[in-house]
Scaffold this motif. Sequence first.
Motif, PDB file in Angstrom:
ATOM      1  N   GLY A 430       0.842  -1.087  -0.041  1.00  0.00           N
ATOM      2  CA  GLY A 430      -0.035   0.113   0.087  1.00  0.00           C
ATOM      3  C   GLY A 430       1.021   1.224  -0.011  1.00  0.00           C
ATOM      4  N   GLN A 433       2.024   2.422  -3.102  1.00  0.00           N
ATOM      5  CA  GLN A 433       1.160   3.026  -3.966  1.00  0.00           C
ATOM      6  C   GLN A 433       0.717   4.501  -3.606  1.00  0.00           C
ATOM      7  OE1 GLN A 433       0.075   0.602  -6.315  1.00  0.00           O
ATOM      8  NE2 GLN A 433      -0.995   2.250  -7.421  1.00  0.00           N
ATOM      9  N   ARG A 450     -13.681   4.551   1.174  1.00  0.00           N
ATOM     10  CA  ARG A 450     -13.178   3.605   0.460  1.00  0.00           C
ATOM     11  C   ARG A 450     -11.540   4.005   0.107  1.00  0.00           C
ATOM     12  NH1 ARG A 450     -17.013   2.874  -4.117  1.00  0.00           N
ATOM     13  NH2 ARG A 450     -15.191   2.138  -5.481  1.00  0.00           N
ATOM     14  N   TRP A 451     -11.039   2.883  -0.189  1.00  0.00           N
ATOM     15  CA  TRP A 451      -9.478   3.157  -0.500  1.00  0.00           C
ATOM     16  C   TRP A 451      -9.326   2.866  -1.931  1.00  0.00           C
ATOM     17  CZ3 TRP A 451      -7.672  -0.485   4.125  1.00  0.00           C
ATOM     18  CH2 TRP A 451      -7.637   0.407   5.587  1.00  0.00           C
ATOM     19  N   ASP A 452      -9.705   4.037  -2.798  1.00  0.00           N
ATOM     20  CA  ASP A 452      -9.789   3.665  -4.262  1.00  0.00           C
ATOM     21  C   ASP A 452      -8.251   3.250  -4.781  1.00  0.00           C
ATOM     22  OD1 ASP A 452     -12.424   4.097  -4.455  1.00  0.00           O
ATOM     23  OD2 ASP A 452     -12.023   6.353  -4.535  1.00  0.00           O
ATOM     24  N   SER A 453      -7.071   3.632  -4.340  1.00  0.00           N
ATOM     25  CA  SER A 453      -5.950   3.582  -4.824  1.00  0.00           C
ATOM     26  C   SER A 453      -5.416   1.995  -4.958  1.00  0.00           C
ATOM     27  CB  SER A 453      -4.855   4.000  -3.831  1.00  0.00           C
ATOM     28  OG  SER A 453      -4.855   3.617  -2.503  1.00  0.00           O
ATOM     29  N   VAL A 454      -6.295   1.157  -4.318  1.00  0.00           N
ATOM     30  CA  VAL A 454      -6.248  -0.104  -4.198  1.00  0.00           C
ATOM     31  C   VAL A 454      -6.372  -1.009  -5.737  1.00  0.00           C
ATOM     32  CG1 VAL A 454      -6.881  -2.710  -3.483  1.00  0.00           C
ATOM     33  CG2 VAL A 454      -6.680  -0.791  -1.788  1.00  0.00           C
ATOM     34  N   ALA A 455      -7.222   0.035  -6.323  1.00  0.00           N
ATOM     35  CA  ALA A 455      -7.469  -0.349  -7.725  1.00  0.00           C
ATOM     36  C   ALA A 455      -6.362  -0.379  -8.655  1.00  0.00           C
ATOM     37  CB  ALA A 455      -8.561   0.382  -8.299  1.00  0.00           C
ATOM     38  N   ARG A 693      -9.238  -7.467  -3.802  1.00  0.00           N
ATOM     39  CA  ARG A 693      -9.250  -6.242  -4.243  1.00  0.00           C
ATOM     40  C   ARG A 693     -10.538  -5.190  -3.446  1.00  0.00           C
ATOM     41  NH1 ARG A 693      -6.131  -4.112  -7.965  1.00  0.00           N
ATOM     42  NH2 ARG A 693      -6.038  -5.948  -9.112  1.00  0.00           N
ATOM     43  N   ARG A 694     -11.755  -5.770  -3.599  1.00  0.00           N
ATOM     44  CA  ARG A 694     -12.867  -5.056  -3.100  1.00  0.00           C
ATOM     45  C   ARG A 694     -12.812  -5.232  -1.715  1.00  0.00           C
ATOM     46  NH1 ARG A 694     -16.837  -3.622  -6.575  1.00  0.00           N
ATOM     47  NH2 ARG A 694     -16.663  -4.079  -8.739  1.00  0.00           N
ATOM     48  N   SER A 697     -10.484  -2.540  -0.563  1.00  0.00           N
ATOM     49  CA  SER A 697     -10.821  -1.005  -0.730  1.00  0.00           C
ATOM     50  C   SER A 697     -12.279  -0.655  -0.307  1.00  0.00           C
ATOM     51  CB  SER A 697     -10.908  -0.923  -2.295  1.00  0.00           C
ATOM     52  OG  SER A 697     -12.143  -1.818  -2.913  1.00  0.00           O
ATOM     53  N   LEU A 698     -12.954  -1.500  -0.110  1.00  0.00           N
ATOM     54  CA  LEU A 698     -14.387  -1.137   0.376  1.00  0.00           C
ATOM     55  C   LEU A 698     -14.842  -1.496   1.969  1.00  0.00           C
ATOM     56  CD1 LEU A 698     -16.766  -2.058  -2.732  1.00  0.00           C
ATOM     57  CD2 LEU A 698     -15.757   0.105  -2.171  1.00  0.00           C
TER      58      LEU A 698
END
Length: 872
Positions: A430, A433, A450-455, A693-694, A697-698
Motif C-alpha cells: 500500500g 502505491q 473507500r481506499w480507491d488506490s487499491v484499484a 481487491r474489493r 478497498s471497500l
Amino acid sequence: MKAIRRLTVRPVLPDPLRPLSDLARNLRWSWHPETRDLFQSVDPECWTASGRDPVRLLGTVPPARLAELAEDRRFLRRLTAVADDLDHYMSGDRWYQAQSGRLPAAVAYFSPEFGITAALPQYSGGLGILAGDHLKAASDLGVPLVGVGLLYRHGYFRQSLSRDGWQQEHYPVLDPHELPLAPLKEPDGTPAHVALALPGGRELRARVWLAQVGRVPLLLLDSDVEENDPGERGVTDRLYGGGSEHRLLQEMLLGIGGVRAVRTYCRLTGHAAPEVFHTNEGHAGFLGLERIAELCDEGLEFGAALEAVRAGTVFTTHTPVPAGIDRFDRELVARHFGPDSELPRIDVERVLRLGMETYPGGEPNLFNMAVMGLRLAQRANGVSLLHGGVSRGMFAGLWPGFDAEEVPITSVTNGVHAPTWVAPEVFRLGARQIGVQRAEDALAVGGSDRWDSVADIPDQDIWELRRTLRAQLVEEVRERLRASWRQRGAGTAELGWIDDALDPDVLTIGFARRVPSYKRLTLMLRDRDRLMELLLHPERPIQIVVAGKAHPADDGGKRLVQELVRFADDPRVRHRIVFLPDYGMAMAQKLYPGCDIWLNNPLRPLEACGTSGMKAALNGCLNLSVLDGWWDEWYQPDFGWAIPTADGAGTDPDRRDAIEANALYDLLEQRITPRFYERGASGLPDRWLEMVRRTLSLLGPKVLAGRMVREYVERLYAPAAEAHRAMDPDSARGLAEWKARVRAAWPGVSVDHVETSAATAAAELGATLALRVRVRLGDLAPEDVEVQAVSGRVDSEDRITDPAKVPLKPVGGPDLEGRWVYEGPLALDRTGPFGYTVRVLPAHRLLASGVETGLVAVPSGDLVEAAGLLMR
C-alpha cells in the motif's frame, strides 16, 4: 538446584543507547515497524529468543554488543530518528486536537483484560483484544484516554495437548519487573497503592503498575504484595479464575480500586481528571459506586450523586446471552458492602438495588453486573448493529412498557487496530502505491469510505503477495506443529511428515477463536467423508489451520478440541488440516495474513461482533461466515460468502447443525474452490483477485478501530462529557428530586380520551388529521411530561413498525376534573395499513431520552377500541 528467590538484573545501557530504554517501555513498538526493526538489529538471535520483546531483549544482550552499538554511528542515527519519531508522536496534535467543540478533558476506560501485545499476556480472547485495540486507536487519534485493568500474575493460561489430544493448562508466573511495566510511585519513591476494606476488618491492598500504550497510560492493579494475607495476594492471580467470591473481589478491585488508582495517577502526574468513565463490560461496574461515594463525601445525597455519576458514564455490553454475564448471590454482595466493609457511607440496600434483577423474568436474589452497569450509565451500547438489537431485547425488562426497539441501548460496531494486524508486506504494498505517511494515516485514523488506490495495484503484485503470506504461514505452522508434537511425546523419527504439512499453493482456510459451544469448532466435521473429499480433492484441494482455547472449567469445550485434534491426527489428512495449540496474539499475527478464507460459523445471533474476520480482511483474506455480528451488517457478495442459517425457533439444534454444515460444504465445493483455482487469460485467478481487491478497498475502511473510536468520541464520549458538565450539584439534586416526585405521581397519569378529524377508516396519502387528546397528569404539570403521537405502518398484529413520534401541545389549562387537552397534526405520510397511538412520557432537560426513566402512560384497552386507532 532450585533458586530460593528470583530477581531481575537489568543491564546498564551506555549513555548513547539510553533512548532504547524509553522505546522498550512504550508499547507503541508493538505496532510500529521501524521501532521493531531497530530492536531486531540490536541482536537478531537474542530478538528471536526473547519472543520479540524489547524489555527481555535488553536484559539478554551481551555487554560487549551494547558497547559495540554505542560506537556504531549508523545505528545511533537510526536510534535518534526512531526516538525523535516517538517524541513527535507523543507530543504532537492529532485528530482529537483538531476537533471543534468541547470534548472530554479525559476518558477513563475500564476493562477486565487488555490484549496489547504477546509480551504482556493479560487477555483471554476477543474482549481483551478489543480493549487493547481501543487503547491503541485512541493513542493514534490523540484521545486522552486512561486505561484501567488488573495485572494477573499468571495471565490467562498456556495451552498444550496430551498425546490423545486433551487440552492441558499451564500457568507460568509473570514477574512484573520482566514485563514492559513501571511501578507508579509516590513523590518519596515508594510504590503507589490503593486499598479496599474487607469484612472482618481485613484489607485488600494493590500496587499500581503503569504500561505506556503510545500516548495512553494503562494502570494495572496487582494484589500480590507483601502487606496482603495469602488469600488477598491471590485475588489477581488468574484471569477469570476462582469461585464467586474470588471473582467478586477481582471486580471490586477493578471498579472501586480502579477509580482510586485513576485519582492517584492524576494526582501524581497532573493528568486531567476524567470527565467520562467507560465501562467495557459489566466486570468494572462497581466503579460507579465508588464515584457515588466520592460525591457523597462532598455533601451530595445518594440520589443526586447517582444522577451525577450516570451523566458521565458509558457502558458497553459484549454478551448476547444472559449466561455470559457475571451474577452474584445477594448475600455475598451484601457481606462486602456496608458499615463493616467497603463503601460504609452507602446503605447496602441502595447498593443491592442497583444490581438486583427486579423485573419480569429476572431472579430477584441475584446481583447482575450488567444490570448494575446499565443502571449506572446514562449511555449504553452493543458492539454491532445486530448485537445492539439483541441487547435491547435481552435487557427490555429494565424498561417495562416500551417496545424493545426503544430500549436506550445503541450500537458502535467494533473495529480492529490495523497497524497491529496488517502484515508488513501488505503495508509495504500500500505504501508503494500512496506513500508511507498516507498509508499510515489511512490505517490508523481512517475517515474515508473507500481506499480507491487499491484499484491501481496490479493483479500480479496482489497474487504474489498472497502467495508469499501463505508460504510464511506454512513455515510457521510446521514449526509450531513440531513443537506441539514434541510436547505430546513424539520422537524425531515420527515427525518426518511435518515437512510436507500444508502447501503454499493450496487454498488455505483459517478458523481460530475461543471454544465455547456456540462458536461450533467442530461444525466442519459434521460430514467427515465430505470434508475429506474437500481436503484431498485432486484438482481443487483445501487446507485448514485451526486454533483455539477452551476455558479451563469447560470440559465440553475441551472435548470439542480433542475431537478436532483427533481428526487432524489422521495420517490421511494431517498434511491438509492442523490444530495449533496455545492460540494468542503472536500466532494470530501470522495466521490472519496467511489465510485465503476466514471461517466463522457461530449459532446466530450469539456472536456479538467477532473481530477476527476483520483482521483477516485487512490482509486481503475473504470471509466465509454465518450472518452474525459485524458480518450481518457489512456482508456483500463482493467481500466473501454468507453461510445460510436455519435459526428458526422451531429448528431442532441437531438438524440446524446438519443444515448449516451442508450449506458450508456446498459453498466450498461449488463456489469457493472453483473461483480460487480458476485461471483467466493472464494465468491468474482474476475473479478471486477482484474479490480481494474489493475487500481491501471497500471493507477495509469500515473495520478500523480508528473508525470505532471516532464513533465513541462523537456519539457517546462528547455527549456524556456535556451531560457531566451540566450536572453540577444543584442540577443533580434537582434531577434526583424531580425523578422521585415523578415516580411517586406517575400512577395518577393516564390518557383519558383520543379523537381525530378522520370520518372514515381510510384516507389519502399526504392528508393531515387533527389529533385531540385528554390526559390526566395527577400531581404533575405539563412541563414534567411530553405527550406524543406515535404513528406508522402496522403489521398483521396491529403493532406499529418504524414509528414516527410527534409531540402534542397543551391547549389552555386543566378542566374541572384536572384533565389537560393536547392537540397536534398527524401526517399520513405512508401508504398501506396505518396506525397511531398516543402516550405520555416524563420530560426533563437533563434526561438523555424520554425512555430513560422507564415510565410511560398509554391508552387503556377500552379506549383503544373506542378510538378506532387503526386505519387501513
